[in-house]
Motif scaffolding. Structure first.
Motif, PDB file in Angstrom:
ATOM      1  N   LYS A 108     -15.913 -64.170 -64.799  1.00  0.00           N
ATOM      2  CA  LYS A 108     -15.598 -65.111 -63.718  1.00  0.00           C
ATOM      3  C   LYS A 108     -15.254 -64.412 -62.398  1.00  0.00           C
ATOM      4  CE  LYS A 108     -10.646 -65.800 -64.421  1.00  0.00           C
ATOM      5  NZ  LYS A 108      -9.532 -66.677 -64.722  1.00  0.00           N
ATOM      6  N   GLU A 109     -14.834 -63.141 -62.474  1.00  0.00           N
ATOM      7  CA  GLU A 109     -14.466 -62.422 -61.240  1.00  0.00           C
ATOM      8  C   GLU A 109     -15.659 -62.245 -60.304  1.00  0.00           C
ATOM      9  OE1 GLU A 109     -15.085 -60.904 -64.038  1.00  0.00           O
ATOM     10  OE2 GLU A 109     -16.164 -59.040 -63.611  1.00  0.00           O
ATOM     11  N   THR A 110     -16.910 -62.380 -60.839  1.00  0.00           N
ATOM     12  CA  THR A 110     -18.085 -62.257 -59.964  1.00  0.00           C
ATOM     13  C   THR A 110     -18.297 -63.520 -59.123  1.00  0.00           C
ATOM     14  OG1 THR A 110     -19.519 -63.171 -61.676  1.00  0.00           O
ATOM     15  CG2 THR A 110     -19.321 -60.761 -61.592  1.00  0.00           C
ATOM     16  N   GLY A 111     -17.711 -64.638 -59.593  1.00  0.00           N
ATOM     17  CA  GLY A 111     -17.922 -65.907 -58.910  1.00  0.00           C
ATOM     18  C   GLY A 111     -19.288 -66.520 -59.181  1.00  0.00           C
ATOM     19  N   THR A 112     -20.106 -65.918 -60.033  1.00  0.00           N
ATOM     20  CA  THR A 112     -21.445 -66.466 -60.320  1.00  0.00           C
ATOM     21  C   THR A 112     -21.361 -67.486 -61.461  1.00  0.00           C
ATOM     22  OG1 THR A 112     -21.921 -64.745 -61.958  1.00  0.00           O
ATOM     23  CG2 THR A 112     -22.571 -64.280 -59.683  1.00  0.00           C
ATOM     24  N   GLU A 119     -17.560 -66.366 -69.495  1.00  0.00           N
ATOM     25  CA  GLU A 119     -16.124 -66.261 -69.730  1.00  0.00           C
ATOM     26  C   GLU A 119     -15.618 -67.473 -70.522  1.00  0.00           C
ATOM     27  OE1 GLU A 119     -13.906 -64.242 -66.945  1.00  0.00           O
ATOM     28  OE2 GLU A 119     -11.985 -65.068 -67.563  1.00  0.00           O
ATOM     29  N   LYS A 120     -16.166 -68.650 -70.177  1.00  0.00           N
ATOM     30  CA  LYS A 120     -15.783 -69.864 -70.940  1.00  0.00           C
ATOM     31  C   LYS A 120     -16.187 -69.719 -72.401  1.00  0.00           C
ATOM     32  CE  LYS A 120     -15.475 -73.459 -67.430  1.00  0.00           C
ATOM     33  NZ  LYS A 120     -16.332 -74.266 -66.577  1.00  0.00           N
ATOM     34  N   THR A 260      -9.759 -60.352 -60.007  1.00  0.00           N
ATOM     35  CA  THR A 260      -9.480 -60.810 -61.365  1.00  0.00           C
ATOM     36  C   THR A 260      -9.686 -62.314 -61.503  1.00  0.00           C
ATOM     37  OG1 THR A 260      -7.158 -60.892 -60.719  1.00  0.00           O
ATOM     38  CG2 THR A 260      -7.878 -58.974 -61.972  1.00  0.00           C
ATOM     39  N   GLY A 261     -10.276 -62.914 -60.474  1.00  0.00           N
ATOM     40  CA  GLY A 261     -10.538 -64.343 -60.536  1.00  0.00           C
ATOM     41  C   GLY A 261      -9.279 -65.178 -60.541  1.00  0.00           C
ATOM     42  N   SER A 262      -8.158 -64.608 -60.064  1.00  0.00           N
ATOM     43  CA  SER A 262      -6.929 -65.403 -60.138  1.00  0.00           C
ATOM     44  C   SER A 262      -6.492 -65.902 -58.774  1.00  0.00           C
ATOM     45  CB  SER A 262      -5.810 -64.597 -60.789  1.00  0.00           C
ATOM     46  OG  SER A 262      -5.749 -63.305 -60.261  1.00  0.00           O
ATOM     47  N   MET A 263      -5.744 -66.981 -58.796  1.00  0.00           N
ATOM     48  CA  MET A 263      -5.180 -67.556 -57.594  1.00  0.00           C
ATOM     49  C   MET A 263      -3.822 -66.905 -57.388  1.00  0.00           C
ATOM     50  SD  MET A 263      -7.575 -69.417 -56.816  1.00  0.00           S
ATOM     51  CE  MET A 263      -6.771 -70.093 -55.353  1.00  0.00           C
ATOM     52  N   ALA A 264      -3.633 -66.331 -56.211  1.00  0.00           N
ATOM     53  CA  ALA A 264      -2.435 -65.517 -55.994  1.00  0.00           C
ATOM     54  C   ALA A 264      -1.178 -66.336 -55.717  1.00  0.00           C
ATOM     55  CB  ALA A 264      -2.677 -64.529 -54.859  1.00  0.00           C
TER      56      ALA A 264
END
Lengths: 474, 474
Positions: A108-112, A119-120, A260-264
Motif C-alpha cells: 500500500k505504501e506505493t499508492g497503486t 496488502e488487503k 509506510t502508508g500511514s496517516m501521521a
C-alpha cells in the motif's frame, strides 16, 4: 498480557528460521543479505534458505519450498517479490508456521491499486489462517542475545533498550549509534506497513519484557491512535518511553503516507498526547540517542540544579545560558562548598563558583574527584556536567598519557554519585580530533558514563531525564 | 572611519613586535608560548623578546627592557604580571609605542579592590598618553595573512571571516573549527576586559575592512550598549553579523561579570536588539560555525523552499519535519519536475517527490546532477539539501572508490546553482566513521560547498541565511 508475550516471543527467539527467496547469485540484497548476516552474527539455530532451483547457498542446504523442509521453523523471513507473497503465506500456514516477517516492499505504501490489493490479500490470509505478520516493507526483528541480527552494519550488543520503529533505516542507525556508545539493544523491531501486528502489539510486549528498561519508539502514524494514549501512559509510568514522532509537519506527514502508508495525525493531537502521557518527546536522531543513553545510565535526579564544571570563561558563560535554555538551573552553591572552592581554586584565570572555570580539573582526576565530592554533598546540586573534559592539547599531544581511564575509575569509585555526565568537544572538521573524541565518548559510554559531543546535547538529555522523573510523580 | 582604520591597522600588520615578559625557562605559557607560536607561523617581521636577565630566548636576541631596543616596534604584547603592567605602559609611551596588547589577567574581572584599581590605572595611563590597548585579559589580535597567529592550536588560513570575541577560548575554537571546514579567518580579535578599545571599535573597523565579508561576534556585555544598536544595524545591512550573545540567562550573566567584568544586559533588551538590526542570532558554537560557513559560501536564496534529497523513508519524513521546524518549507515540485521524476525514480523502495527518497543518488554523481538540474529549474525550489550523501557502506568499504571528488566536480560544474549543501551522517560514537565524516566535510568545505553533520544543523543554517537576506530587504 501473558498471551501477547507468548505470541510475539518466537519472532525474537526462533530455533529455526526459513529465509524465503534467497538469490544464489546476487548475494548483496534481500534474502541473501539477511542470510549472510545471520550466519555472520552466529545465529545458533537452523537456517533454511528457500530457492526453487539452488541446491546449496552459502554452504547451507537449500530447499525448493517450505513444504520440503524436514521441520517447521518457528520463523519465516519472506523476501520474494510482492506478487508471490500471498502464496508463500498459504504455504506457511499449511506447514504450521505462524510467525512471519515480510521484508518485501511494493504494497500500500506505493499508492497503486495493485499494491493496495496485495496488502488487503495479506491481511485477509493472516486473519483466516491466524498468522502473526511483521511488515511487510520492513527490516523485521532484531535480538542480539539470540544471534538474530539479520540487519545492521555492525554486530549487536545486548542491553537495556527496546526499539520499535516504523523505519528500518532509522532503527538500524539508532542500534548502531547506541552500540558504539556502550548501550546495548535487547530487542528491536522495524514495523513497516503494520498490516497485522502494529506498534501497539510491540509496545504492549516490550512494556512487559523484563529485559527492557527503556523503550525507544519511532512512530509515523497509527490507524488506532486512540488505543496508543492509554497504553503509552501505562507504559511510560513503568519505564521511559522515548518517542520520536515522524510526520509532525504537513510535508513530513505527506511523505509518511508514501513511506509506510500511514496517516501521521495532526500536530495538535500529538502535543496533547505528550501532555497526557509521561512519554519523552524527541525531534532528531541525535536527541533520540542522547535521551536513550541518559535514561539507560542515569538514576533519578532530585531536582533540576546542575553543577557545571569546565574550563574557559566564555565557555562557562554560554554553558550557563545553554543549561537554562534547556530547562535546567545553574544554582549558587552552598556557603560551605564556596569556602572550600575559594580556598582551592586559583584566583586569576579561573572562576570559583557554579559554573566552575578551572583548567586543572582536566589533567588531574584526583582533584576533579575532590571537587565532585563537594558538588555531591551540596543540596542545591542534583546533576553534574563536566564540560569539555579534555582540552585541545591532550588530543594532539601523543606524549601525554590519556587521563580518561583514570577519570573513569575515579567516577566509578563513587557509586552513590548524583547523575554525572561529560562532554567531549571534538566537532569542527578535524578528522583526528573527531576520531579521538568518538573513541573517548565510547570509553566513557562503555563504563556506563554518558559523554555527549556538546553541552547543548548534554543539557537537553539531562533536562529530559529530570522532566520525566518529575512528571512521573505528579 | 578612515581614522579608525589607521588606528587599528598596526594591531594586525605590525612590522616588528616586542613581547614583553618572556620567561627563558618556562616556554609553554604566556609570552614564551606567544613568541614560539609567532616563530612557528612564520611571522616575517622582527621579534623582540623582553626579559630583564636573558641574553637570548629561542635563538632570538633578548632585551632587558623596551628602551634598549634598536627601534620602536609597532606592537607590544604585554605578558608581565598585572602589577607590572602600568610601568610597561609608561615605557611604551616613552619610546613612542602606542599599540599594545595586554595578555595578563588579574584586573577588574577578579572583583578584588587591587584588580579594579590596577585596571583604572591602565585606563588613565592610556588616556593620558593616547595609547591603543587591546585587553587586558585577552588573546589579542590574529591575522594569518601577516603571520600574526600567536595563539590557536593550528596554523591559520586566510578567508572572508572577521571574528570579534569577548572570549579568547571561544575565538580560538571558532577559528580552528572554520579552518578545517575550508573557511578562513582574515582577522580575529579577542577583546578581554576592553578597558580602552572595545567591541564597538573593532566592529567599526571590520565593517569597513574590504577583506572581511562575514563578521562573527561573541559578546557578553558592553558598557555603551546604546551605541551598539545603530552600529550593528548599519554593519549588518552591509555584511552578515552573526552574533552569539553570552550571558542571556541570569546564571550566565553573573558568570560574565567574573569572566570579563561586563554586565550582560537583560534578555528582553537583546531580543529587541535582534528585531531592530539585521544581525543573525546564534546560541552555540556549532550554530555559530554553521552559520558563518553558510554565509561565507552561499549566495542569496530567492525564497525558503528547500528540495530535500536523500535516502530512506523515515529519513525523508523526519527530514521534512526538521526543515519545517527550522522555518523552511518543503514545497511540492512543479508538474514538469514531477513527470521527469516519476519516469526516472524506481517505484518500489523509493519516493518520487519532495523529499526525494532514492538511494541511487549516493553512488552516481551523474544521476545526482540530473536530478539537481531539475530542482534548479523548478520555481518552487530556492535551496537544496542533499541529506546523508554517503551511506554507511561507503564509509566502511575500502574497496569502493570514494565518490566525493566526483560529486564535488559535478556541483562545481554548476556555477549558477541555487544554494546547495550536503549533510554527512557520521555521528554515533564510531571513531572510524567520525574521522571519515569529518574528512568528507572538509573535502566539501575546501571546495566551497557547505557540508553539515546533521540535517537539523543544515536546516538551521539555511533558515538563517534565508531570514537574513529576507530581512535585509525590508
Amino acid at each position: 498480557m501473558e498471551q501477547k508475550r507468548k505470541e510475539l516471543t518466537p519472532f525474537f527467539y526462533p530455533e529455526n528460521i526459513a529465509v524465503v527467496g534467497v538469490s544464489s547469485t546476487n548475494l548483496e540484497f534481500g534474502g541473501a543479505s539477511f542470510l549472510a548476516k545471520l550466519k555472520e552474527s552466529g545465529f545458533a539455530g537452523g537456517l533454511y534458505p528457500i530457492n526453487p532451483k539452488a541446491k546449496e547457498i552459502m554452504g547451507l542446504k537449500a530447499f525448493p519450498d517450505l513444504s520440503s523442509l524436514p521441520l517447521t521453523p518457528e520463523l519465516a523471513m519472506v523476501c520474494v517479490p510482492a506478487r508471490h507473497v500471498p502464496s508463500v503465506l498459504d504455504e506457511c500456514s499449511r506447514i504450521g508456521l505462524r510467525h512471519i516477517h515480510i521484508l518485501t516492499s511494493g504494497f500500500k505504501e506505493t499508492g497503486t491499486a495493485e499494491g493496495i490489493r496485495l496488502e488487503k490479500e495479506i491481511a485477509s490470509i493472516a486473519e483466516e489462517k491466524n498468522l502473526f505478520i511483521m511488515g511487510p516493507n520492513c527490516m523485521g526483528p532484531y535480538c542480539p542475545s539470540s544471534g538474530l541480527t539479520a540487519w545492521g552494519a555492525i554486530p549487536g550488543i545486548s542491553g537495556p533498550v527496546g526499539i520499535i520503529s516504523q523505519s528500518g533505516g532509522i532503527t538500524q542507525r539508532l542500534t548502531e549509534y547506541l552500540c558504539f556508545l556502550g548501550v546495548g539493544v535487547d530487542k528491536a523491531v522495524s514495523t513497516g506497513n503494520s498490516t497485522v501486528l502494529n506498534v501497539l502489539d510491540y509496545l504492549e510486549f516490550m512494556a512487559e519484557d523484563p529485559n527492557i528498561k527503556v523503550i525507544a519508539l519511532y512512530l509515523e502514524g497509527l490507524s488506532e491512535c486512540h488505543h496508543l494514549l492509554p497504553l503509552a501512559r501505562k507504559t511510560s509510568l513503568k519505564k521511559p518511553l522515548v518517542l520520536w514522532k515522524g510526520g509532525s509537519s504537513e510535508a513530513g506527514s505527506a511523505t509518511a503516507a508514501s513511506h509506510t502508508g500511514s496517516m501521521a495525525g495532526k500536530p495538535e493531537l500529538w502535543s496533547s498526547f505528550f501532555r497526557q502521557t509521561c512519554s519523552v518527546p524527541v525531534e532528531s536522531m541525535d536527541e533520540w540517542a542522547d535521551s536513550v543513553i541518559a535514561f539507560s545510565n542515569l538514576s533519578e535526579p532530585r531536582g533540576n540544579g546542575v553543577f557545571l564544571l569546565g574550563g574557559g570563561g566564555g565557555n562557562s558563560v554560554t554553558g550557563s545560558d545553554t543549561c537554562v535554555r534547556e530547562g535546567l538551573t545553574v544554582p549558587s552553591l552552598s556557603e560551605k562548598t564556596m569556602s572550600w572552592l575559594r580556598a582551592t581554586v586559583p584566583q586569576a584565570g579561573s572562576i570559583a563558583g557554579n559554573p566552575l572555570d578551572d583548567w586543572r580539573v582536566f589533567g588531574d582526576p584526583v582533584y576533579l574527584g575532590q571537587i565532585l565530592d563537594q558538588a555531591y554533598r551540596d543540596p542545591a546540586i542534583s546533576m553534574v556536567i563536566i564540560d569539555r573534559l579534555i582540552p585541545r592539547k591532550a588530543f594532539h599531544s601523543f606524549d601525554e598519557t590519556d587521563p580518561t581511564p583514570r577519570v573513569i575509575d575515579m567516577i566509578k569509585s563513587r557509586p552513590n554519585r548524583k547523575p554525572t555526565v561529560f562532554t567531549v568537544d571534538s566537532e569542527g572538521g578535524d578528522p583526528e580530533l573527531a576520531a579521538k573524541g568518538a573513541k573517548m565518548r565510547g570509553q566513557f559510554g562503555n563504563a556506563g558514563i554518558p559523554a555527549f559531543p556538546s553541552l547543548q546535547r548534554a543539557a537537553k538529555a539531562l533536562a529530559r531525564l529530570q522532566r520525566y522523573h518529575g512528571r512521573k510523580k505528579t
